[in-house]
Every structure is written in C-alpha cells, then in structure tokens.
Design an enzyme around this catalytic site. Sequence first.
Site, PDB file in Angstrom:
ATOM      1  N   ARG A  16      -5.065 -32.096 -14.082  1.00 10.96           N
ATOM      2  CA  ARG A  16      -5.764 -30.795 -14.017  1.00 10.96           C
ATOM      3  C   ARG A  16      -7.246 -30.955 -14.367  1.00 10.96           C
ATOM      4  O   ARG A  16      -7.832 -30.129 -15.072  1.00 10.96           O
ATOM      5  CB  ARG A  16      -5.127 -29.794 -14.981  1.00 10.96           C
ATOM      6  CG  ARG A  16      -3.717 -29.389 -14.638  1.00 10.96           C
ATOM      7  CD  ARG A  16      -3.638 -28.633 -13.317  1.00 10.96           C
ATOM      8  NE  ARG A  16      -2.339 -28.065 -13.099  1.00 10.96           N
ATOM      9  CZ  ARG A  16      -1.307 -28.741 -12.559  1.00 10.96           C
ATOM     10  NH1 ARG A  16      -1.446 -29.997 -12.185  1.00 10.96           N
ATOM     11  NH2 ARG A  16      -0.149 -28.132 -12.375  1.00 10.96           N
ATOM     12  N   SER A  29       0.041 -21.290 -14.553  1.00  5.71           N
ATOM     13  CA  SER A  29       0.022 -21.788 -15.944  1.00  5.71           C
ATOM     14  C   SER A  29      -1.305 -21.422 -16.584  1.00  5.71           C
ATOM     15  O   SER A  29      -2.353 -21.775 -16.049  1.00  5.71           O
ATOM     16  CB  SER A  29       0.145 -23.314 -15.979  1.00  5.71           C
ATOM     17  OG  SER A  29       1.321 -23.735 -15.338  1.00  5.71           O
ATOM     18  N   GLU A  81      -6.008 -23.739 -19.029  1.00  4.50           N
ATOM     19  CA  GLU A  81      -6.130 -24.412 -17.733  1.00  4.50           C
ATOM     20  C   GLU A  81      -6.960 -23.528 -16.802  1.00  4.50           C
ATOM     21  O   GLU A  81      -7.698 -23.999 -15.950  1.00  4.50           O
ATOM     22  CB  GLU A  81      -4.721 -24.634 -17.163  1.00  4.50           C
ATOM     23  CG  GLU A  81      -4.676 -25.527 -15.948  1.00  4.50           C
ATOM     24  CD  GLU A  81      -4.005 -24.853 -14.775  1.00  4.50           C
ATOM     25  OE1 GLU A  81      -4.543 -23.846 -14.282  1.00  4.50           O
ATOM     26  OE2 GLU A  81      -2.952 -25.355 -14.343  1.00  4.50           O
TER      27      GLU A  81
HETATM   28  P1  FAD Z   1     -10.648 -19.921  -7.772  1.00  4.05           P
HETATM   29  O1  FAD Z   1      -9.787 -19.310  -8.792  1.00  4.05           O
HETATM   30  O2  FAD Z   1     -11.420 -19.027  -6.878  1.00  4.05           O
HETATM   31  O3  FAD Z   1     -11.672 -20.905  -8.503  1.00  4.05           O
HETATM   32  C1  FAD Z   1     -11.224 -21.827  -9.466  1.00  4.05           C
HETATM   33  C2  FAD Z   1     -12.426 -22.650  -9.971  1.00  4.05           C
HETATM   34  O4  FAD Z   1     -12.921 -23.469  -8.914  1.00  4.05           O
HETATM   35  C3  FAD Z   1     -13.600 -21.780 -10.397  1.00  4.05           C
HETATM   36  O5  FAD Z   1     -14.227 -22.434 -11.479  1.00  4.05           O
HETATM   37  C4  FAD Z   1     -14.517 -21.756  -9.174  1.00  4.05           C
HETATM   38  O6  FAD Z   1     -15.875 -21.559  -9.518  1.00  4.05           O
HETATM   39  C5  FAD Z   1     -14.291 -23.150  -8.601  1.00  4.05           C
HETATM   40  N1  FAD Z   1     -14.391 -23.210  -7.137  1.00  4.05           N
HETATM   41  C6  FAD Z   1     -13.634 -22.508  -6.238  1.00  4.05           C
HETATM   42  N2  FAD Z   1     -13.958 -22.867  -4.985  1.00  4.05           N
HETATM   43  C7  FAD Z   1     -14.934 -23.817  -5.085  1.00  4.05           C
HETATM   44  C8  FAD Z   1     -15.674 -24.566  -4.122  1.00  4.05           C
HETATM   45  N3  FAD Z   1     -15.486 -24.446  -2.813  1.00  4.05           N
HETATM   46  N4  FAD Z   1     -16.601 -25.448  -4.584  1.00  4.05           N
HETATM   47  C9  FAD Z   1     -16.816 -25.584  -5.922  1.00  4.05           C
HETATM   48  N5  FAD Z   1     -16.146 -24.896  -6.865  1.00  4.05           N
HETATM   49  C10 FAD Z   1     -15.214 -24.025  -6.453  1.00  4.05           C
HETATM   50  N6  FAD Z   1      -2.356 -24.872  -9.764  1.00  4.05           N
HETATM   51  C11 FAD Z   1      -1.812 -26.106  -9.702  1.00  4.05           C
HETATM   52  O7  FAD Z   1      -2.528 -27.119  -9.813  1.00  4.05           O
HETATM   53  N7  FAD Z   1      -0.472 -26.274  -9.543  1.00  4.05           N
HETATM   54  C12 FAD Z   1       0.376 -25.236  -9.414  1.00  4.05           C
HETATM   55  O8  FAD Z   1       1.569 -25.427  -9.262  1.00  4.05           O
HETATM   56  C13 FAD Z   1      -0.173 -23.914  -9.456  1.00  4.05           C
HETATM   57  N8  FAD Z   1       0.632 -22.838  -9.379  1.00  4.05           N
HETATM   58  C14 FAD Z   1       0.102 -21.595  -9.426  1.00  4.05           C
HETATM   59  C15 FAD Z   1       0.962 -20.491  -9.316  1.00  4.05           C
HETATM   60  C16 FAD Z   1       0.469 -19.200  -9.349  1.00  4.05           C
HETATM   61  C17 FAD Z   1       1.417 -18.033  -9.209  1.00  4.05           C
HETATM   62  C18 FAD Z   1      -0.935 -18.991  -9.481  1.00  4.05           C
HETATM   63  C19 FAD Z   1      -1.495 -17.600  -9.465  1.00  4.05           C
HETATM   64  C20 FAD Z   1      -1.803 -20.075  -9.622  1.00  4.05           C
HETATM   65  C21 FAD Z   1      -1.288 -21.387  -9.595  1.00  4.05           C
HETATM   66  N9  FAD Z   1      -2.117 -22.524  -9.731  1.00  4.05           N
HETATM   67  C22 FAD Z   1      -1.581 -23.784  -9.641  1.00  4.05           C
HETATM   68  C23 FAD Z   1      -3.559 -22.363  -9.981  1.00  4.05           C
HETATM   69  C24 FAD Z   1      -4.404 -22.162  -8.696  1.00  4.05           C
HETATM   70  O9  FAD Z   1      -3.602 -21.790  -7.610  1.00  4.05           O
HETATM   71  C25 FAD Z   1      -5.180 -23.440  -8.316  1.00  4.05           C
HETATM   72  O10 FAD Z   1      -6.006 -23.826  -9.381  1.00  4.05           O
HETATM   73  C26 FAD Z   1      -6.041 -23.234  -7.069  1.00  4.05           C
HETATM   74  O11 FAD Z   1      -6.585 -24.463  -6.666  1.00  4.05           O
HETATM   75  C27 FAD Z   1      -7.184 -22.235  -7.295  1.00  4.05           C
HETATM   76  O12 FAD Z   1      -7.756 -21.948  -6.046  1.00  4.05           O
HETATM   77  P2  FAD Z   1      -8.688 -20.696  -5.830  1.00  4.05           P
HETATM   78  O13 FAD Z   1      -9.274 -20.821  -4.450  1.00  4.05           O
HETATM   79  O14 FAD Z   1      -7.967 -19.453  -6.108  1.00  4.05           O
HETATM   80  O15 FAD Z   1      -9.817 -20.977  -6.910  1.00  4.05           O
HETATM   81  N1  EPU Z   2       9.844 -24.861 -20.607  1.00  2.40           N
HETATM   82  C1  EPU Z   2      10.444 -24.084 -21.579  1.00  2.40           C
HETATM   83  N2  EPU Z   2      10.290 -22.726 -21.516  1.00  2.40           N
HETATM   84  C2  EPU Z   2       9.573 -22.123 -20.534  1.00  2.40           C
HETATM   85  C3  EPU Z   2       8.952 -22.914 -19.545  1.00  2.40           C
HETATM   86  C4  EPU Z   2       9.091 -24.292 -19.611  1.00  2.40           C
HETATM   87  O1  EPU Z   2      11.088 -24.596 -22.480  1.00  2.40           O
HETATM   88  O2  EPU Z   2       9.491 -20.887 -20.550  1.00  2.40           O
HETATM   89  C5  EPU Z   2      10.005 -26.329 -20.670  1.00  2.40           C
HETATM   90  C6  EPU Z   2      11.347 -26.814 -20.093  1.00  2.40           C
HETATM   91  O3  EPU Z   2      11.752 -27.908 -20.861  1.00  2.40           O
HETATM   92  C7  EPU Z   2      10.970 -27.284 -18.697  1.00  2.40           C
HETATM   93  C8  EPU Z   2       9.575 -27.834 -18.926  1.00  2.40           C
HETATM   94  O4  EPU Z   2       8.997 -26.954 -19.895  1.00  2.40           O
HETATM   95  O5  EPU Z   2      11.834 -28.271 -18.228  1.00  2.40           O
HETATM   96  C9  EPU Z   2       8.694 -27.891 -17.701  1.00  2.40           C
HETATM   97  O6  EPU Z   2       8.640 -26.608 -17.075  1.00  2.40           O
HETATM   98  P1  EPU Z   2       8.275 -26.458 -15.533  1.00  2.40           P
HETATM   99  O7  EPU Z   2       9.057 -27.425 -14.707  1.00  2.40           O
HETATM  100  O8  EPU Z   2       8.349 -25.025 -15.182  1.00  2.40           O
HETATM  101  O9  EPU Z   2       6.782 -26.973 -15.435  1.00  2.40           O
HETATM  102  P2  EPU Z   2       5.517 -26.772 -16.352  1.00  2.40           P
HETATM  103  O10 EPU Z   2       5.229 -28.044 -17.054  1.00  2.40           O
HETATM  104  O11 EPU Z   2       5.643 -25.542 -17.174  1.00  2.40           O
HETATM  105  C10 EPU Z   2       3.843 -27.639 -14.563  1.00  2.40           C
HETATM  106  C11 EPU Z   2       2.531 -27.182 -13.997  1.00  2.40           C
HETATM  107  C12 EPU Z   2       2.754 -26.165 -12.904  1.00  2.40           C
HETATM  108  C13 EPU Z   2       3.596 -26.811 -11.799  1.00  2.40           C
HETATM  109  C14 EPU Z   2       4.923 -27.274 -12.393  1.00  2.40           C
HETATM  110  C15 EPU Z   2       5.764 -28.047 -11.387  1.00  2.40           C
HETATM  111  C16 EPU Z   2       0.865 -27.437 -15.739  1.00  2.40           C
HETATM  112  C17 EPU Z   2      -0.025 -26.768 -16.730  1.00  2.40           C
HETATM  113  N3  EPU Z   2       1.677 -26.647 -15.045  1.00  2.40           N
HETATM  114  O12 EPU Z   2       4.408 -26.518 -15.223  1.00  2.40           O
HETATM  115  O13 EPU Z   2       1.492 -25.786 -12.359  1.00  2.40           O
HETATM  116  O14 EPU Z   2       3.816 -25.923 -10.736  1.00  2.40           O
HETATM  117  O15 EPU Z   2       4.668 -28.142 -13.521  1.00  2.40           O
HETATM  118  O16 EPU Z   2       5.183 -29.296 -11.162  1.00  2.40           O
HETATM  119  O17 EPU Z   2       0.819 -28.654 -15.608  1.00  2.40           O
HETATM  120  C18 EPU Z   2      -0.317 -24.262 -12.574  1.00  2.40           C
HETATM  121  O18 EPU Z   2      -1.043 -25.238 -12.765  1.00  2.40           O
HETATM  122  O19 EPU Z   2      -0.766 -23.086 -12.532  1.00  2.40           O
HETATM  123  C19 EPU Z   2       1.121 -24.462 -12.374  1.00  2.40           C
HETATM  124  C20 EPU Z   2       1.968 -23.457 -12.162  1.00  2.40           C
END
Ligand code: FAD
Ligand code: EPU
Length: 338
Positions: free
Chosen positions: A162, A237, A333
Amino acid sequence: MKKNDKVSLEEFNTFGVAASTPLFVEVTSSLALQEKLKEDAFKDALILGGGSNVLFVENLSRPVIKISIPGIRIINESEHMAIVSAGAGVVWHDLVMWCIANDLGGIENLSLIPGLVGAAPIQNIGAYGVELSDVFYDAVCINRKTGESRIFSAKDCAFGYRDSAFKNDLKDAYVVTAVRLALTKKNHRLKIDYGNVKETLTQMGVKKPNIGDVAKAVVQIRTRKLPDPKKLGNAGSFFKNPIVAQGESARLLQKYPNMPHYKIDGAFDKIPAGWLIEQAGFKGLKKGKVGMHDKQALVLVNYGTSSGKSLWAHAKLVMEGVEKKFGISLEPEVNLIQ
Ligand code: FAD
Ligand code: EPU
C-alpha cells in the site's frame, strides 16, 4: 471539459462527505491537464480520481482537478505477453473486465477494486495475493511544476505494501496520465491460494478455473464482506495492516494465542488490523452516524453523516482503542485531505 466556480464534492468521494472546493475542473486529455497545470489557480490543486481512497476532513481551500483521461489499447505484444495501456481516467474494474474479455491474464484477482486506473500506482493496489506491482510495466506521468512528461519504471515507483514513491518523496510532484501493464496471453499464472478463493471456486462448481472464473470468485467474496459504497459510504480498509517485529508479535501471541499473523520475512509479521479492531470492541459498533462495519471491522462506514470530521474523529477513537489494548499504532491507509 467542465468548469464551475464552487462545487460540492459529495458525489466525488465514496464516503459521501459533503465537502466543497472553490474551483473544480475535469480533464479528459494529457494536453488539457498540462494546460491546467500552467494556470496559477491550479498550481496546488488536489488530483482526484474516483474518490474511493480519500477522506475530506473539511472543506477544501484548494482547487480540484478530476482526471477523466479515457482509453484502453494494446501497445505491444509478443507470442506470450501483451502490454496494455490504460488512460488514468478508466474505471479500474472496467479495465479488469476488458482484459478478461480479451483473454489477458494478471489482474483478475484485482476485480471490483473501486476507483480509476491513475490512482492504482499511488498506493500499489492489492487484493487476494496480487499487487499492481506484479504486472506493472510503466506509467506515464506529468511533472506538476514543469509540465513535462516522464515514464516511471517499477523501480522509479518504489512500490511497497500500500505504498509507492508517489506517497513519499514524490508526493504531489507528478500526475499519472496512463498506466501500462504486462499481461499474459496464454499459460495464465492463476493465483488461487489466497484466502478463500479456491474454496469459492469449488463452491461455484469450477474444477479447472480460467481467469474469468477467478474474477467471478473474487467478486463473490468481496460482495459478501465489503459494503457497497453506493449504499453505505466507505473507502475500503481505513487502516493498513500493521507490520511488526517478530519479537513484538511473539509478545502478543503469549497473551492472545489465537491472534492471526502472517510472516513477511525472517524479521517481521503482518497482523490483520481487522482482528485488532474487532478485539478492541469496535466491530459493528455505531457511534452516532459512523462506525466500523459489522462484517469487516477494518472498514469505516458512514451511516448518514455529511461530516468528514466525525468520520476522522471515530477513526482516531479506534486508533486509541487499539493502541491501548495492544500497544500497536494503526496507520490510516486512506488519504486524509485537510
Ligand atoms: P482517489 O481516491 O481519487 O485518490 C487516491 C489518492 O491518489 C489521492 O491522494 C489522489 O490525490 C491520488 N491520485 C488519484 N489519481 C491520481 C493520478 N492520476 N495521478 C496522481 N495522483 C492521483 N484498495 C486496494 O488496494 N485493495 C482493495 O482491495 C480495495 N478495496 C476497496 C474496497 C472498497 C469498497 C473501497 C471503497 C475502496 C477500496 N480500495 C482498495 C481503495 C481504493 O479503491 C483504491 O485505493 C483506488 O486505487 C483509489 O482510486 P481512486 O481513483 O478512487 O483514487
Ligand atoms: N479479521 C477479523 N475481523 C474482521 C476482519 C478481519 O478478525 O472484522 C481478520 C481475520 O482473521 C481475517 C483477516 O483479518 O482472516 C484478514 O481479513 P480479510 O481477508 O478480510 O483481509 P484484510 O487484511 O482485512 C486486506 C486488504 C484489502 C483486500 C483484502 C483481500 C489491507 C489494508 N486491506 O484486507 O484491501 O481487499 O486484504 O486481499 O491490506 C483496501 O485496501 O481498501 C482493501 C479492502
């Protein structure tokens, strides 16, 4: 290109916070972006993609440039690999679906991550055992001060968990206009060992999965536990999973023998922040109109507030609770915009 004098950002962030900006512009080409960056009024603009990883803690005093640069195409290919270029304004999940439709493998595990392509390198998006850095070829960026274009290799981006140079030394220095990925055309290397991907494929009745099946399984898992931002405001997250020295996790394991932990290398372990938050008593707990999600404690949820301040106040309460119980400092994050 659209331009307004004062714009509410409510529709432009997945938390649904009602912050505003004095100046808002949407750019649909690199050229238009370069022109905007030359204007004094946009010098310190916030660059916005899909707004799925930002928390507007208060109204912005600076302008916003929303990146809507389109386009997906193959720019080079060999017998086994294709280099796919996508504009920074392409919806990430649309790119994943386009790759699957064209039988290009490598990003299927990253299905359904919200947001746009341009933000993907900023925090090196990751899910289900794959990170952007695994398939990253390079990125085209514009220097915000000089307006010059520069190609960033993976090494230049300094990707981590991240994390990237764009969040550190190069913070606010470049705008990403396109990302290019190296994807497989055949013999796709499926990654199904992470979490319950394999189990979900079995439940789906799939014996020999292809990249489309893996995408479907990931979509199923994500839909089960993550709230849909269209229904409940959130940014995924809210905190990173903390990485602690092994001595520290050994100390915690003596007290909490069931604590999940994943070995990073010989010296460090990753502890799921969701577990720490749940154990500290915040899972599913609502405080006014905010709280941590009842199916995934790592997700801060907006249950109807328009205030970024109250979301951030709750996040700080959670950080204090976890620090007090476990002695671990959680790091946000999500990008705090204040
Ligand atoms: P924004 O929120 O618009 O911007 C994020 C940051 O990037 C800001 O600092 C912005 O200034 C900068 N930025 C945006 N575009 C540019 C550009 N073109 N050039 C330079 N800087 C820029 N993330 C994960 O890694 N894994 C996940 O599994 C995951 N699951 C998610 C689930 C949900 C339900 C939600 C709501 C979010 C999740 N995220 C996850 C976080 C998010 O989706 C990612 O970080 C995504 O890449 C953000 O994209 P955005 O276009 O919305 O960025
Ligand atoms: N857990 C709990 N309670 C909860 C949630 C999680 O105990 O309420 C524990 C469990 O042991 C579970 C473990 O955490 O097995 C891991 O949970 P999960 O698989 O849901 O993944 P995570 O570590 O919570 C990360 C990323 C997610 C990504 C998933 C799948 C980060 C900060 N988050 O979540 O990314 O989708 O793994 O790879 O690394 C995001 O970045 O926004 C995001 C959603």
